[in-house]
Write a protein that holds these residues in place. Structure first.
Motif, PDB file in Angstrom:
ATOM      1  N   CYS A  32       0.807  -1.229   0.179  1.00 45.06           N
ATOM      2  CA  CYS A  32      -0.092  -0.015   0.134  1.00 45.06           C
ATOM      3  C   CYS A  32       0.869   1.449   0.050  1.00 45.06           C
ATOM      4  O   CYS A  32       1.791   1.262   1.019  1.00 45.06           O
ATOM      5  CB  CYS A  32      -0.706  -0.073   1.328  1.00 45.06           C
ATOM      6  SG  CYS A  32      -2.113  -1.106   1.076  1.00 45.06           S
ATOM      7  N   GLY A  33       0.770   2.004  -0.870  1.00 48.54           N
ATOM      8  CA  GLY A  33       1.479   3.194  -1.054  1.00 48.54           C
ATOM      9  C   GLY A  33       0.903   4.644  -0.471  1.00 48.54           C
ATOM     10  O   GLY A  33      -0.228   4.356   0.566  1.00 48.54           O
ATOM     11  N   GLY A 238       1.925  -3.518   4.406  1.00 44.44           N
ATOM     12  CA  GLY A 238       1.517  -2.166   4.618  1.00 44.44           C
ATOM     13  C   GLY A 238       2.076  -2.045   6.088  1.00 44.44           C
ATOM     14  O   GLY A 238       2.391  -2.844   6.758  1.00 44.44           O
ATOM     15  N   ASN A 271       4.651  -3.810   8.954  1.00 45.78           N
ATOM     16  CA  ASN A 271       5.670  -3.116   9.822  1.00 45.78           C
ATOM     17  C   ASN A 271       5.246  -2.408  10.714  1.00 45.78           C
ATOM     18  O   ASN A 271       4.050  -1.984  10.908  1.00 45.78           O
ATOM     19  CB  ASN A 271       6.604  -2.431   8.849  1.00 45.78           C
ATOM     20  CG  ASN A 271       5.696  -1.090   8.274  1.00 45.78           C
ATOM     21  OD1 ASN A 271       5.027  -1.200   7.151  1.00 45.78           O
ATOM     22  ND2 ASN A 271       5.786  -0.036   8.983  1.00 45.78           N
ATOM     23  N   ASN A 272       5.720  -2.470  11.921  1.00 48.54           N
ATOM     24  CA  ASN A 272       5.418  -1.768  12.883  1.00 48.54           C
ATOM     25  C   ASN A 272       5.858  -0.146  13.053  1.00 48.54           C
ATOM     26  O   ASN A 272       6.595  -0.004  12.030  1.00 48.54           O
ATOM     27  CB  ASN A 272       6.222  -2.394  14.395  1.00 48.54           C
ATOM     28  CG  ASN A 272       5.392  -1.942  15.489  1.00 48.54           C
ATOM     29  OD1 ASN A 272       4.641  -1.095  15.584  1.00 48.54           O
ATOM     30  ND2 ASN A 272       5.211  -2.978  16.623  1.00 48.54           N
ATOM     31  N   MET A 281       4.637   8.512  14.988  1.00 46.31           N
ATOM     32  CA  MET A 281       4.942   9.499  13.831  1.00 46.31           C
ATOM     33  C   MET A 281       3.710   9.505  12.947  1.00 46.31           C
ATOM     34  O   MET A 281       3.359   8.513  12.453  1.00 46.31           O
ATOM     35  CB  MET A 281       6.184   9.457  13.267  1.00 46.31           C
ATOM     36  CG  MET A 281       6.612  10.730  12.460  1.00 46.31           C
ATOM     37  SD  MET A 281       8.258  10.766  11.945  1.00 46.31           S
ATOM     38  CE  MET A 281       9.331  11.060  13.585  1.00 46.31           C
TER      39      MET A 281
HETATM   40  N1  LIG Z   1       4.690   5.952  12.136  1.00 44.76           N
HETATM   41  C1  LIG Z   1       4.727   5.427  11.049  1.00 44.76           C
HETATM   42  N2  LIG Z   1       5.649   4.253  11.129  1.00 44.76           N
HETATM   43  C2  LIG Z   1       5.800   3.292  10.144  1.00 44.76           C
HETATM   44  N3  LIG Z   1       4.792   3.277   9.301  1.00 44.76           N
HETATM   45  C3  LIG Z   1       3.780   4.321   9.201  1.00 44.76           C
HETATM   46  C4  LIG Z   1       3.756   5.434  10.138  1.00 44.76           C
HETATM   47  N4  LIG Z   1       2.787   6.063   9.781  1.00 44.76           N
HETATM   48  C5  LIG Z   1       2.084   5.394   8.833  1.00 44.76           C
HETATM   49  N5  LIG Z   1       2.894   4.418   8.308  1.00 44.76           N
HETATM   50  C6  LIG Z   1       2.629   3.602   7.066  1.00 44.76           C
HETATM   51  O1  LIG Z   1       3.133   4.428   6.015  1.00 44.76           O
HETATM   52  C7  LIG Z   1       2.314   4.062   4.699  1.00 44.76           C
HETATM   53  C8  LIG Z   1       1.759   5.386   3.801  1.00 44.76           C
HETATM   54  O2  LIG Z   1       0.549   5.874   4.538  1.00 44.76           O
HETATM   55  P1  LIG Z   1      -0.384   6.869   4.208  1.00 44.76           P
HETATM   56  O3  LIG Z   1       0.617   7.719   3.066  1.00 44.76           O
HETATM   57  O4  LIG Z   1      -1.445   6.734   3.947  1.00 44.76           O
HETATM   58  O5  LIG Z   1       0.004   7.863   5.392  1.00 44.76           O
HETATM   59  P2  LIG Z   1      -1.114   8.406   6.449  1.00 44.76           P
HETATM   60  O6  LIG Z   1      -1.856   7.294   6.960  1.00 44.76           O
HETATM   61  O7  LIG Z   1      -1.629   9.661   5.920  1.00 44.76           O
HETATM   62  O8  LIG Z   1       0.002   8.968   7.446  1.00 44.76           O
HETATM   63  P3  LIG Z   1      -0.278   9.526   9.163  1.00 44.76           P
HETATM   64  O9  LIG Z   1      -0.598   8.156   9.692  1.00 44.76           O
HETATM   65  O10 LIG Z   1       0.864   9.860   9.306  1.00 44.76           O
HETATM   66  O11 LIG Z   1      -1.156  10.537   8.910  1.00 44.76           O
HETATM   67  C9  LIG Z   1       1.218   3.065   5.437  1.00 44.76           C
HETATM   68  O12 LIG Z   1       1.664   1.891   5.055  1.00 44.76           O
HETATM   69  C10 LIG Z   1       1.040   3.150   6.836  1.00 44.76           C
HETATM   70  O13 LIG Z   1       0.893   2.171   7.495  1.00 44.76           O
END
Ligand SMILES: Nc1ncnc2c1ncn2[C@@H]1O[C@H](COP(=O)(O)OP(=O)(O)OP(=O)(O)O)[C@@H](O)[C@H]1O
Ligand SMILES: [Zn+2]
Length: 475
Positions: A32-33, A238, A271-272, A281
């Motif tokens: 998932c991007g 994801g 991934n965690n 974050m």
């Molecule tokens: N702190 C994190 N550590 C590791 N992976 C993360 C973290 N936050 C989001 N992800 C992963 O990053 C990828 C991209 O997510 P996406 O661009 O949809 O961000 P988002 O959900 O808007 O981010 P956020 O949660 O920061 O608002 C997804 O696989 C999500 O699970």
């Protein structure tokens, strides 16, 4: 190269399983991007470093890899569970730009960041290019699995077997967070199509049997994975937040569309989080770090990749500048040792008993659900082997580096120096002054040598005679 099975943790049954490709000699992976409404923070980038390490491991095992990381440029709402505004439209309104321009801009930055982290180029389909297929999926699922409300077409999660088996706690953690939409049959039901409300126009909208509107975010990944990889495929990845809502919903759609109880991917991996003192974050909580911030502070992006590899992907990783410093130092040590191999021609066919242990350790670690922390120590063991043919050593180190993606043979000491954007003096000027100083010392002209040293000190450069890392200066 590896004779042991590749073992991976499958979130579907919470077990470590042997990976068996569906198609012999091939591996197909969907990740998932990003939603391209903003910069990706370094937590998001952790998800792609993990997916890339998985991909590299599959390639290392001789499998032909097809890897997709999609670009979500429409449909993701401010809440994963279909509530709130469209992230793209909201960001566009705030910036006074078109949603399309916003999407293109952040996609470019994202791809440049992937490059800087040595993520090998996957396919990047954009959700907006697949809307027609999404509508087809909606039509096909509609009769048995969906119902229409004023706001859109909804998926009834009670129509598929074992909805939410992926989620850790569907009741309190998953469904509990879902805002209710009037008329939904089950709290977890989600939008397949969101109609544009009467009287409104969206920048991103399409005609459909359910009226003008936009596809639901979950539908995008089902459709793009089916079109690009075919169902079933091998591995879906994801971040761990996707295990609770987004992936259960993808699975429900796959089951409905494919008329099968199967989830459509053999293994689901998560991934965690990258965390800091405040917790996960996250873009939604305001402050976050992007890769460019690290670069502006003088860190090479691969120091961050090293930091990610030092933790197992299923553990939380806490970001700190001290931690990044430590990762950078470790990378420097490796680069110095790799440098000593010069331009030796790698000899992958030749073997040497001294490498048996590091190689065995490396293969065991990486095959054990991608245990990169141990794999890194195996790489260090290999780099520490002395009195062997450099060609053989180079081949061993290079093979391990191919999996970890640190580019040890491309990096130089100069690349890894902390060199903040704000520094007044250029790398070349420093190198030049150091060369003059060296010449002066060779001629026992200590007055000149000291003068050059003071000159550099005035510009904030400390000359480090006898530095054990051989890093002759620092800012
Ligand atoms: N702190 C994190 N550590 C590791 N992976 C993360 C973290 N936050 C989001 N992800 C992963 O990053 C990828 C991209 O997510 P996406 O661009 O949809 O961000 P988002 O959900 O808007 O981010 P956020 O949660 O920061 O608002 C997804 O696989 C999500 O699970
Ligand atoms: Zn997805």
């Amino acid at each position: 190269m590896a004779d042991q099975p590749l073992k991976l943790f499958n979130s579907l049954n919470r077990k470590i399983e042997d990976f068996v490709p569906i198609r012999e000699g091939e591996a197909r992976v969907y990740t998932c991007g990003p939603t391209v409404y903003n910069y990706q923070h370094i937590g998001n980038m952790r998800a792609y470093v993990f997916a890339d390490t998985l991909g590299r491991t599959l390639s290392h095992r001789g499998l032909k890899l097809s890897h997709v990381i999609n670009i979500t440029d429409v449909g993701h709402l401010t809440s994963d569970a279909d509530a709130g505004d469209d992230k793209m439209e909201k960001a566009a309104a705030a910036a006074g730009k078109s949603a399309w321009d916003i999407a293109r801009y952040y996609q470019e930055v994202f791809e440049a960041d992937l490059d800087r982290l040595n993520v090998r180029k996957p396919a990047h389909p954009r959700a907006t290019d697949y809307v027609e297929s999404m509508i087809e999926w909606g039509k096909q699922m509609q009769e048995k699995h969906c119902y229409e409300l004023e706001s859109g077409l909804y998926f009834d999660v009670s129509t598929v077997p074992e909805y939410g088996r992926l989620a850790r706690a569907v009741t309190d953690d998953g469904e509990g967070r879902i805002d209710t939409v009037e008329g939904k049959r089950n709290a977890a039901d989600f939008a397949i199509w969101r109609k544009t409300p009467p009287g409104e126009t969206r920048q991103m909208e399409w005609d459909s049997p359910w009226g003008k509107g936009a596809p639901g975010w979950h539908l995008e990944c089902s459709v793009m994975s089916a079109e690009l990889l075919g169902h079933p495929f091998d591995i879906h990845t994801g971040g761990i937040d996707h295990r609770e809502i987004h992936h259960p919903n993808e699975i429900a759609q796959n089951q409905a569309h494919n008329c099968s109880a199967d989830s459509a991917a053999s293994i689901w991996m998560h991934n965690n989080f990258l965390i800091d003192r405040r917790g996960k974050m996250s873009k939604s909580t305001g402050e976050f770090l992007v890769l460019q911030t690290l670069v502006d502070r003088g860190y090479h992006p691969l120091a961050y990749r090293m930091m990610c590899l030092q933790a197992h992907y299923r553990s939380e990783l806490e970001f700190s500048w001290e931690g990044l410093d430590a990762a950078l130092t470790r990378l420097k040590r490796m680069v110095i040792l790799a440098e000593r191999l010069g331009d030796a021609l790698p000899q992958p066919e030749a073997e040497h008993p001294k490498f048996a242990q590091p190689l065995e350790k490396f293969e065991t670690a990486i095959s054990d659900d991608l245990n990169t922390p141990i794999a890194l120590t195996a790489l260090e063991d290999a780099l520490a082997v002395k009195k062997v043919d450099v060609g053989i050593k180079r081949a061993v180190v290079q093979a391990m580096d191919e999996v970890l993606g640190l580019s040890l043979f491309d990096l130089t000491r100069a690349d890894l120096r902390i060199r903040p954007e704000s520094a007044e003096i250029t790398e070349n000027e420093i190198e030049d002054a150091l060369a003059r100083r060296k010449a002066a010392r060779a001629e026992k002209d200590f007055a000149t040598s000291d003068a050059i040293r003071d000159e550099l000190a005035a510009k904030g450069v400390e000359v480090m005679d006898g530095d054990p890392l051989g890093w002759e200066w620092k800012l």
